[in-house]
Design a protein around this motif. Structure first.
Motif, short mmCIF file in Angstrom:
data_model
loop_
_atom_site.label_atom_id
_atom_site.label_comp_id
_atom_site.label_asym_id
_atom_site.label_seq_id
_atom_site.Cartn_x
_atom_site.Cartn_y
_atom_site.Cartn_z
N GLU A 195 0.82 -1.21 0.00
CA GLU A 195 0.00 0.00 0.00
C GLU A 195 0.86 1.26 0.00
O GLU A 195 0.57 2.22 -0.72
CB GLU A 195 -0.93 -0.01 1.22
N GLU A 196 1.92 1.25 0.80
CA GLU A 196 2.80 2.42 0.87
C GLU A 196 3.53 2.64 -0.45
O GLU A 196 3.80 3.77 -0.84
CB GLU A 196 3.79 2.26 2.02
N VAL B 140 2.11 4.98 -2.95
CA VAL B 140 2.34 6.41 -2.70
C VAL B 140 3.77 6.81 -3.03
O VAL B 140 4.01 7.84 -3.69
CB VAL B 140 2.03 6.75 -1.23
N ASP C 126 -4.43 15.73 12.15
CA ASP C 126 -3.03 15.78 11.75
C ASP C 126 -2.14 15.79 13.00
O ASP C 126 -2.63 15.73 14.13
CB ASP C 126 -2.77 17.01 10.88
N ALA D 93 -1.62 11.14 6.93
CA ALA D 93 -1.18 10.12 5.97
C ALA D 93 0.33 9.92 5.99
O ALA D 93 0.82 8.92 5.44
CB ALA D 93 -1.63 10.51 4.56
N ASN D 94 1.07 10.84 6.61
CA ASN D 94 2.53 10.75 6.62
C ASN D 94 3.08 10.17 7.91
O ASN D 94 4.28 10.27 8.18
CB ASN D 94 3.14 12.14 6.39
N ARG E 212 3.70 6.76 10.06
CA ARG E 212 3.75 5.30 9.95
C ARG E 212 3.83 4.72 11.35
O ARG E 212 4.71 5.07 12.15
CB ARG E 212 4.98 4.84 9.18
#
Length: 424
Positions: free
Chosen positions: A116-117, A120, A157, A229-230, A232
């Motif tokens: 998935e990563e 991107v 965020d 989204a950034n 992990r």
């Protein structure tokens, strides 16, 4: 700016834009990158002597998307195997070990990406973007934790705050992977931030005696806004990622050995002065000098061969990066990746140290002159080797071979309590 763009475009049209199922040969890859390696080598001594960070040289490689080596061809990269990558890194390190070292974090990051990563990140990396690293601190944080924090805002965020050291490659890179702690969570997380974002300060304050041009300095993160989204969240039990990290360093060491013996041979050929205790022969005809050249050449060749064998074993376990590993059991995959790399780490640094020290046996007192900078080979190799002390790697191998202990390691850096308490 580079003047080699036409060569790159010609290669892209002839090879990359052809059949994406066709693997590129090592020769084709060298056709793309060797001209850049040669340009990098031309100014390496001057940069070393004047502490000139290789921003321009890194840009030359990014023009040809060196960082996309392991991205599959179907995803816009070169689709190189790790063996091919190791060969290219050895050649690059022979030109300038600092520049090769910079790609360690980037290549390790690619190896860590999930399917998935990769959706991107592969397009970004295929376009020439690179990823640096900010994991280690001098904060006194306990082993397995980080003082750098990620706190979540009301909008979902995050905000990143902290200071990192040993931020190798980040000062040259588009992105930085930052290890951080989310309050209340045991496992550490990673924030991926643009190096140009507000609140990030990169400082070239690395004071090591070797690898001085890798940008291995301090990075400050002050209220950096990070999109959700950034971030992990990972369990810290890496499989192939750590092995790829270490393979890059091994290739750098092998490249240093190659550069050292090549320079030693060049100086022996041109040397006319002799010692009063010598044979009276010119150096290039002296049997003792020739024997020593042969010994050092063999050790440099052995270091290279060991690194390439480790890379082949990684390829056999991992397969194509970005796809499903050939071994689907995480522990088996980790062991299969870590063992060949750990074997190499036990023996390659000693071989390389012998070469970088032994070249002085071939020459006279003039060899220690600062103008020649021959000490850079030993200093740089010794500095690279400190990243993974041989004694620990040998112990891990022995424990695995005798007791079957998994080769995860602690996978963490930090302060250890004198009581002997260990990370659980």
């Amino acid at each position: 700016m580079s003047t080699d763009t036409g060569i790159k475009e010609q290669f892209d049209t002839a090879a990359l834009h052809g059949d994406p199922q066709r693997s590129l040969s090592t020769r084709e890859l060298f056709d793309v990158f060797q001209p850049v390696f040669d340009r990098i080598a031309a100014g390496a001594v001057e940069r070393e002597q004047q502490r000139i960070l290789p921003f321009e040289q890194f840009a030359w490689l990014n023009e040809r998307r060196f960082g996309a080596l392991t991205v599959p061809r179907s995803r816009g990269g070169y689709g190189a195997t790790l063996e091919q990558v190791a060969e290219l890194l050895i050649a690059l390190a022979s030109a300038d070990s600092n520049v090769a070292h910079v790609y360690r974090s980037h290549l390790g990051f690619i190896a860590s990406l999930s399917s998935e990563e990769s959706d991107v990140w592969f397009p970004r990396i295929a376009a020439g973007e690179t990823v640096g690293n900010a994991a280690t601190e001098r904060s006194g944080a306990a082993l397995g934790t980080a003082a750098t924090t990620l706190t979540q805002a009301a909008d979902g965020d995050w905000e990143l705050n902290g200071t990192k050291y040993y931020s190798t490659g980040s000062i040259f890179s588009d992105w930085i992977q930052v290890t951080a702690q989310i309050p209340g969570q045991e496992a550490r997380s990673h924030a991926l931030v643009k190096s140009s974002w507000d609140g990030i300060e990169l400082v070239d304050d690395w004071d090591g005696f070797g690898q001085q041009l890798t940008g291995t300095g301090t990075t400050h993160f002050r209220g950096v806004k990070v999109p959700a989204a950034n971030v992990r969240n990972r369990d810290g039990r890496a499989t192939q990622e750590t092995a790829v990290f270490q393979l890059v360093l091994l290739a750098v060491e092998a490249g240093i050995a190659k550069a050292a013996i090549d320079e030693g041979v060049h100086l022996v050929r041109s040397r006319t002065r002799g010692f009063n205790t010598g044979t009276g022969s010119v150096a290039r005809e002296d049997p003792q000098v020739l024997q020593r050249v042969g010994e050092l050449s063999a050790k440099a060749a052995a270091a290279r061969a060991i690194v390439l064998q480790a890379a082949r074993e990684l390829d056999a376990a991992i397969g194509v990066l970005g796809g499903d590993p050939l071994l689907d059991n995480p522990q088996e995959l980790t062991n299969a990746c870590e063992l060949p790399v750990a074997h190499a780490q036990v023996v390659v640094p000693e071989l390389v140290r012998d070469v970088t020290d032994g070249i002085f046996d071939l020459l006279g007192a003039s060899a220690v002159g600062k103008s020649k900078s021959l000490d850079r080979f030993w200093r740089n190799a010794r500095t690279v080797a400190t990243h993974n002390p041989t004694i620990y790697k040998a112990r891990i191998v022995g424990d695995y071979r005798v007791n079957g202990t998994p080769m995860f390691g602690l996978n963490a850096i930090g302060e250890v309590k004198p009581s002997g308490e260990k990370l659980q």
